[in-house]
Design an enzyme around this catalytic site. Sequence first.
Site, PDB file in Angstrom:
ATOM      1  N   GLU A 242      41.429  45.798  33.278  1.00  0.00           N
ATOM      2  CA  GLU A 242      41.118  46.385  34.600  1.00  0.00           C
ATOM      3  C   GLU A 242      39.612  46.442  34.673  1.00  0.00           C
ATOM      4  O   GLU A 242      38.971  47.110  33.859  1.00  0.00           O
ATOM      5  CB  GLU A 242      41.698  47.798  34.696  1.00  0.00           C
ATOM      6  CG  GLU A 242      43.198  47.873  34.509  1.00  0.00           C
ATOM      7  CD  GLU A 242      43.968  47.561  35.773  1.00  0.00           C
ATOM      8  OE1 GLU A 242      43.405  47.712  36.868  1.00  0.00           O
ATOM      9  OE2 GLU A 242      45.131  47.152  35.671  1.00  0.00           O
ATOM     10  N   CYS A 278      35.103  52.844  39.252  1.00  0.00           N
ATOM     11  CA  CYS A 278      35.558  51.471  39.500  1.00  0.00           C
ATOM     12  C   CYS A 278      36.051  51.341  40.935  1.00  0.00           C
ATOM     13  O   CYS A 278      36.128  50.242  41.467  1.00  0.00           O
ATOM     14  CB  CYS A 278      36.661  51.100  38.533  1.00  0.00           C
ATOM     15  SG  CYS A 278      37.992  52.297  38.506  1.00  0.00           S
TER      16      CYS A 278
HETATM   17  P1  NAP Z   1      32.080  47.825  28.828  1.00  0.00           P
HETATM   18  O1  NAP Z   1      30.649  47.553  28.604  1.00  0.00           O
HETATM   19  O2  NAP Z   1      32.821  46.846  29.634  1.00  0.00           O
HETATM   20  O3  NAP Z   1      32.773  47.990  27.415  1.00  0.00           O
HETATM   21  C1  NAP Z   1      34.088  48.467  27.290  1.00  0.00           C
HETATM   22  C2  NAP Z   1      34.515  48.343  25.848  1.00  0.00           C
HETATM   23  O4  NAP Z   1      34.604  46.972  25.494  1.00  0.00           O
HETATM   24  C3  NAP Z   1      33.556  48.998  24.872  1.00  0.00           C
HETATM   25  O5  NAP Z   1      34.313  49.627  23.881  1.00  0.00           O
HETATM   26  C4  NAP Z   1      32.799  47.825  24.316  1.00  0.00           C
HETATM   27  O6  NAP Z   1      32.400  48.030  22.993  1.00  0.00           O
HETATM   28  C5  NAP Z   1      33.813  46.724  24.333  1.00  0.00           C
HETATM   29  N1  NAP Z   1      33.203  45.398  24.482  1.00  0.00           N
HETATM   30  C6  NAP Z   1      32.178  45.055  25.286  1.00  0.00           C
HETATM   31  N2  NAP Z   1      31.931  43.731  25.198  1.00  0.00           N
HETATM   32  C7  NAP Z   1      32.823  43.238  24.317  1.00  0.00           C
HETATM   33  C8  NAP Z   1      33.071  41.938  23.794  1.00  0.00           C
HETATM   34  N3  NAP Z   1      32.371  40.868  24.171  1.00  0.00           N
HETATM   35  N4  NAP Z   1      34.056  41.803  22.887  1.00  0.00           N
HETATM   36  C9  NAP Z   1      34.756  42.879  22.474  1.00  0.00           C
HETATM   37  N5  NAP Z   1      34.571  44.131  22.934  1.00  0.00           N
HETATM   38  C10 NAP Z   1      33.614  44.302  23.841  1.00  0.00           C
HETATM   39  O7  NAP Z   1      32.333  49.285  29.359  1.00  0.00           O
HETATM   40  P2  NAP Z   1      31.833  50.189  30.502  1.00  0.00           P
HETATM   41  O8  NAP Z   1      30.391  50.458  30.410  1.00  0.00           O
HETATM   42  O9  NAP Z   1      32.728  51.345  30.490  1.00  0.00           O
HETATM   43  O10 NAP Z   1      32.077  49.352  31.814  1.00  0.00           O
HETATM   44  C11 NAP Z   1      31.892  49.906  33.069  1.00  0.00           C
HETATM   45  C12 NAP Z   1      32.749  49.062  33.996  1.00  0.00           C
HETATM   46  O11 NAP Z   1      34.092  49.510  33.923  1.00  0.00           O
HETATM   47  C13 NAP Z   1      32.381  49.132  35.462  1.00  0.00           C
HETATM   48  O12 NAP Z   1      32.291  47.826  35.917  1.00  0.00           O
HETATM   49  C14 NAP Z   1      33.561  49.841  36.106  1.00  0.00           C
HETATM   50  O13 NAP Z   1      33.786  49.467  37.431  1.00  0.00           O
HETATM   51  C15 NAP Z   1      34.667  49.408  35.202  1.00  0.00           C
HETATM   52  N6  NAP Z   1      35.826  50.302  35.254  1.00  0.00           N
HETATM   53  C16 NAP Z   1      37.021  49.821  35.699  1.00  0.00           C
HETATM   54  C17 NAP Z   1      38.122  50.664  35.808  1.00  0.00           C
HETATM   55  C18 NAP Z   1      39.446  50.165  36.309  1.00  0.00           C
HETATM   56  O14 NAP Z   1      40.414  50.911  36.291  1.00  0.00           O
HETATM   57  N7  NAP Z   1      39.554  48.931  36.738  1.00  0.00           N
HETATM   58  C19 NAP Z   1      38.011  52.022  35.459  1.00  0.00           C
HETATM   59  C20 NAP Z   1      36.782  52.482  34.992  1.00  0.00           C
HETATM   60  C21 NAP Z   1      35.702  51.589  34.885  1.00  0.00           C
HETATM   61  P3  NAP Z   1      30.865  48.260  22.569  1.00  0.00           P
HETATM   62  O15 NAP Z   1      30.260  49.102  23.614  1.00  0.00           O
HETATM   63  O16 NAP Z   1      31.003  48.872  21.208  1.00  0.00           O
HETATM   64  O17 NAP Z   1      30.201  46.943  22.587  1.00  0.00           O
END
Ligand code: NAP
Length: 494
Positions: A242, A278
């Site tokens: 998501e 999000c």
């Molecule tokens: P993120 O940067 O996307 O990271 C999420 C998780 O994935 C972290 O644990 C991160 O670990 C890991 N990760 C990142 N890159 C990776 C890779 N290449 N391989 C493996 N693992 C990886 O997280 P975020 O800062 O929370 O992202 C914010 C986004 O989430 C916004 O775009 C928001 O809109 C979206 N969001 C969506 C929803 C929904 O329901 N659709 C809900 C809330 C938020 P590390 O940090 O340890 O690298």
Amino acid sequence: MTLTATAEDASFDPHTGERTGAVPHSTADDVSRILRRANGAAPVLATLSPAIREGWLAAAAAAVLAASAELVDLARSETGLGLARLEGELARMAASARFYGAVAREGSYLAVSRDDLDGESSIVRGNFPVGVVGVFGASNFPFGFGIFGHDVASALAAGCPVVVKAHPAHPRLSVRLAQVVRDALAAAGAPEGTFDVVVGFDSGLQLVDSPLIRAVAFTGSQQAGMALVERGTRRGIPVFAEMGTVNPVFVTPAAATDRDVIARGFVDSFTLGAGQFCTKPGLILVPAGHGFVDSIAASVARVASAPLLTAGIAAAYRSGLAELDPHTAPEPQPAGYEVAPRVISASLDELAPGSRMLDECFGPVAVVAEYGTVANALAALDRLQPSLAGSVFSGAEGDEDAVAAIAQLAQRVGRVAVNAWPTGVATTWSQQHGGPWPATSRPDATSVGAAGLARFVRPVSLQNATSIQLPLMLQPQNPWNLPRRLNGRLVPCE
Ligand code: NAP
């Protein structure tokens, strides 16, 4: 968990940027041990009745509520989000866990059916839990999409052990919350391995690569989500990602009489949680000639600056603003991760494929575009990325522009909110929190609501099996009192 690793997730105060502690990364051996325990628990969870798992979830929900003051305090110190917001999010997390337990007990997610093929043979079908689920929580909902959030609770409800990867935006909260949940589940009778947490980027990769993990649920950015989808796809497991997109709002000409209310509501919605939702409405299309741009700008001027979750998110917000509006001088950088909200005006023509305005900018910024004709506005909506949600503000009943916009948005988003903002997501039977790619990797799935359990089960048919050879859910006596389809006829539970 044995914490012998040297690498760590450091914890920072977003108000000051000061380091406040750290949590060591799990070692590869830790992760392997946790996965083996989870795999050992899988057959036990799969055979116990959903009503028993409902009890476990209720016990864990009660435990997090009892620890609310401590958990909210930790969350505040690591996220900079406000007290009321975090208290509300924790309470909703507990209520959601109880909801998913009740959905499991009701049993329709098991989709049990039985057909008599002829006098002697029969075939039955039902949904079996997939096995151990790996969960990646998001930074912006430390409770709602975190260690005991929607993905975790719905997977447990569906009968799957869960190993969750802690998000580095709130590592101390993650391990403490995991401890509260793990202890409560164990005290309620859940087997060892039902739930655990791992810390560190490499631990996340180890989860996705492990043959013991049968499905992954991810909430976060498009970049990370797609990296995990590609990784999981290599070994054929479903990765339910998501992600984040621009959620559009369309205001019909007939709704323009409510200009100031809509302008204020828009600003409140896109600056909620410092714009780190999000479901943030990132773009609003308004009829030209009604003063919406000025009214929105006046509302934005009244919103105070607020800290973003991490240094990385604050830096990405500042560079995103520079890309959205290259002519604006950069603002002075305060202590911590504080940023000011912004609204950016654009023409419909600028909303073209390749434009930065069609990609999410995480934080308190949104784009306002005036349209001349409804046809042009609807054409612009069609050029946007599909998204999680969209809103339509309509005039009185019979506003045909609203009818057209709702029908069009329904082709491209998971949820259309009418005369309401997309930021509130209720945990109910009818909720759809998903959408076509790139909002998610699986347009058939939802990460919130009763249908969320469907991600963690797999249908199996058994032909000519005798009663004793069938799992309890499929036995003809119906010991779990499930709704069933018998020879094509839907039979409700008693
Ligand atoms: P993120 O940067 O996307 O990271 C999420 C998780 O994935 C972290 O644990 C991160 O670990 C890991 N990760 C990142 N890159 C990776 C890779 N290449 N391989 C493996 N693992 C990886 O997280 P975020 O800062 O929370 O992202 C914010 C986004 O989430 C916004 O775009 C928001 O809109 C979206 N969001 C969506 C929803 C929904 O329901 N659709 C809900 C809330 C938020 P590390 O940090 O340890 O690298």
